[in-house]
Design an enzyme around this catalytic site. Sequence first.
Site, PDB file in Angstrom:
ATOM      1  N   GLU A  70       0.807  -0.888   0.134  1.00 52.73           N
ATOM      2  CA  GLU A  70       0.172  -0.449   0.531  1.00 52.73           C
ATOM      3  C   GLU A  70       1.093   1.233  -0.191  1.00 52.73           C
ATOM      4  O   GLU A  70       2.043   1.287   0.164  1.00 52.73           O
ATOM      5  CB  GLU A  70      -0.885  -0.035   0.582  1.00 52.73           C
ATOM      6  CG  GLU A  70      -1.719   1.137   1.043  1.00 52.73           C
ATOM      7  CD  GLU A  70      -2.371   1.534   2.566  1.00 52.73           C
ATOM      8  OE1 GLU A  70      -3.139   1.768   2.804  1.00 52.73           O
ATOM      9  OE2 GLU A  70      -2.298   0.270   3.764  1.00 52.73           O
ATOM     10  N   CYS A  86      -4.684  -2.854   4.622  1.00 55.46           N
ATOM     11  CA  CYS A  86      -3.729  -2.545   5.675  1.00 55.46           C
ATOM     12  C   CYS A  86      -5.207  -2.575   7.227  1.00 55.46           C
ATOM     13  O   CYS A  86      -5.235  -3.667   7.813  1.00 55.46           O
ATOM     14  CB  CYS A  86      -3.838  -1.095   5.817  1.00 55.46           C
ATOM     15  SG  CYS A  86      -2.507  -0.471   6.932  1.00 55.46           S
ATOM     16  N   LYS A 146     -10.317   0.162  -0.607  1.00 54.39           N
ATOM     17  CA  LYS A 146     -10.300   0.403   0.556  1.00 54.39           C
ATOM     18  C   LYS A 146     -11.210   0.582   1.504  1.00 54.39           C
ATOM     19  O   LYS A 146     -11.621   2.132   1.710  1.00 54.39           O
ATOM     20  CB  LYS A 146      -9.263   0.540   1.464  1.00 54.39           C
ATOM     21  CG  LYS A 146      -8.808   1.132   2.538  1.00 54.39           C
ATOM     22  CD  LYS A 146      -7.757   1.375   3.169  1.00 54.39           C
ATOM     23  CE  LYS A 146      -7.012   1.568   4.553  1.00 54.39           C
ATOM     24  NZ  LYS A 146      -5.406   1.948   4.997  1.00 54.39           N
TER      25      LYS A 146
END
Length: 557
Positions: free
Chosen positions: A107, A239, A208
């Site tokens: 990321e 994440c 995300k």
Amino acid sequence: MAKETPLSSRAFSKLRLILFTAEILTAVCTVATQFQVITGSIDVDESAHVRAKFRAAVYAHAAFIPRDETPVSRSQALENMEINLKVFREQAAQAHKQNVQILVFPEDGIYGMRFNRETIYPYLEYMPDPSIETWIPCKDPKRYNGTEVQRSLSCMALENGLYIVANIGDKQPCDPHTDPKCPGDGRYQYNTNVAYGPDGTFLAKYHKYNLFFEDQFDTPEASYVYFDTPFGRFGLITCFDVLFKEPAIPLVEDYNVTNIVFPTAWMDALPLLPGIGFHSSFARTHHVNFLSANIHLPSFRFDGTGLYAPDGAIGFHYGRGDEGLSPELVVGEMEVLGEAETRAAVASLHAVAARSDLSEIRIDDYSAPFQSGLFGDMYTFRTLDEPASKIGTCQGRLCCELEYAIQADTFSDNELFAIGAFDGLHVLEGTYYMQNCALVKCAEAMNKSSCGSLVFNSSTVFTKIALRGQFQTPYVYPQVILSDSEGHLQISKPGAWHFTGSTIETSHSFNGTVLNAILLGRDYTRDDASVDGNSGSHLMVSFLVVISGLLGMKLLK
């Protein structure tokens, strides 16, 4: 001349029996072979079962981070991103030489971080929906304007004949007059994972869902994105997503995903959430392969990249220490997991939770309990005062028990360990409900209030750890972190310890300098619970930590 002699009736009966038996054996062998073909498990060597495998790689990338204080031109943004893309191309070529089939980049690995909504904009690209149209950007680069990065990634996959997953920014136009959710600038901006096939085809994009202080991006609707390969189905998360139910849990439980690809910019958070520990725990709990690619900037706590299988780490890179400061391509061979295996693991997960009985753990008064802070939460601890014993501690609805043994010549007054329990709503750097059992090394041997503080080194050798808790959630994530006197972190090889849903138990041959062992329980159903009366202090700590993090990022300038 020889004369043919008729068979006696008895001999004829024996012959018929032999022929009949042979026909049965032939039929059985044929059916067995057909079954093996269907399940993909034909073994040339009958002495051992050989599972299908694939070659995977994740790259720990020391990203170039631009210093933009104001928006730059698109050409300048492309020039900045090319610094990182050049490294990606080099690593893709190296992966190809090692017969890698899928490669994952981190990321923020292409354009860095420290942006606001305006300064990130020149780095974004419009992305079509790959579920609606087929597009190979490398072969058709002019279909959409301003898609240079997508073309570069597509060509990278095509030229090296592998699957590539990376993280970039997506911009989607909207009309504030007709869309009440549309931002005032007339566009949505998303933190986005993208996947490309070996022929360069744009396979999937995932926005995300759980943003971590990312004001430059918009929060999308929850989505469950995956792509299929000859060696399994791969689900996409990013994440902070890994700490929450959506979208990670449905991907595994409802969409038959057996592999998770995980671009991340993870700030290491010992002792509870080190990257190598928590990311590997997801693979253990959900019986999936977990391909985690992290930004590699150890000086700023961005660290921990690895390939994690259901029974342990295939390979990882952790940067503390001089030899770990360099970026690294982690390559390994992973087993192809069947959907039935993962479904069985999910069923077992919930079955173990259903059998939990709080009364099974009995807490004595071996050592007096005390309170100490760990990652912004107050845990109830008890110290390990003997080289071998069984002790426990409780908080709220959770009780934890530890049976342990320490190698006698390493048990000393110079190091202090404690077992702690926490049951409550965590509000530091995010809000989520946890039930945790934690064996930790305290930062100072003579200071109990240091239990839960950041520490890297350990000289205490454990030969047995059996850590268990009575949880009210089936989602329990186990990790065992090893270290040494120099602070070089390690995670155990496959088979060093086992997890049964609520228990970590080391093997008979276990012998390691343990830094901590954690059972992190996530009760997703209680994430929206009201913050209790202590929330003020928790939120102040959270505020200070965030400010500290922002000041740290300022140093990247």
